[in-house]
Design a protein around this motif. Structure first.
Motif, mmCIF file in Angstrom:
data_model
loop_
_atom_site.group_PDB
_atom_site.id
_atom_site.type_symbol
_atom_site.label_atom_id
_atom_site.label_comp_id
_atom_site.label_asym_id
_atom_site.label_seq_id
_atom_site.Cartn_x
_atom_site.Cartn_y
_atom_site.Cartn_z
ATOM 1 N N GLY A 3 0.797 -1.218 0.000
ATOM 2 C CA GLY A 3 0.000 0.000 0.000
ATOM 3 C C GLY A 3 0.829 1.267 0.000
ATOM 4 O O GLY A 3 0.391 2.305 -0.456
ATOM 5 N N THR A 4 2.053 1.181 0.497
ATOM 6 C CA THR A 4 2.912 2.368 0.509
ATOM 7 C C THR A 4 3.415 2.723 -0.878
ATOM 8 O O THR A 4 3.932 3.803 -1.091
ATOM 9 N N ASP A 5 3.272 1.790 -1.846
ATOM 10 C CA ASP A 5 3.694 2.067 -3.213
ATOM 11 C C ASP A 5 2.630 2.839 -3.989
ATOM 12 O O ASP A 5 2.866 3.256 -5.113
#
Length: 146
Positions: A3-5
């Motif tokens: 999700g951080t991407d």
């Protein structure tokens, strides 16, 4: 991929009239117009905040798209009339100043600025097509109530 991407780059709003919506987002909210194009003669205009240029909002009129079946156009228009189709939340450093400026431009007020239990002060307007726009300001401890 985690999700951080992931980052939001673009979202779209259904509008009744692209020119009317563009005037509101450009002249009232101060957004910049980008990418005024569309396939097969269907106009779509991108707008973006000068303070967040990587995120674009596409303004498009689904009723003008010949690829959208008539029954779907009617359903979309019905949702738009009820204000149920589009909702955006903007963060501001001064909710009251944003409210005064947007109200003075004639936008339909849904909620005047108030302090919320979750630690923000916010106000709500409808754009010319009935999309709900919330303007929120994080409150610092001890700043509740104006």
């Amino acid at each position: 991929m985690t999700g951080t991407d992931l980052k939001v780059a673009c979202c779209s709003l259904a509008v009744h009239d692209v020119d009317e919506a563009l005037a509101f987002y450009r002249d009232v909210l101060g957004f910049e117009a980008r990418d005024d194009v569309g396939p097969q003669g269907v106009r779509r205009v991108g707008v973006r905040s000068p303070t967040q240029p990587v995120v674009q909002i596409i303004l498009e009129a689904p009723a003008e798209d010949p690829l959208v079946p008539p029954a779907d156009r009617q359903a979309i228009e019905g949702l738009m009339v009820q204000g149920l189709l589009g909702r955006l939340v903007f963060v501001t450093t001064d909710c009251d100043a944003a409210f005064e400026r947007i109200e003075a431009a004639g936008a339909e007020v849904m909620q005047e600025p108030i302090d919320q239990a979750d630690g923000v002060r916010d106000c709500v307007f409808l754009d010319p097509s009935g999309n709900m726009l919330r303007f929120t300001q994080p409150l610092r401890p001890g700043t509740r109530g104006r």
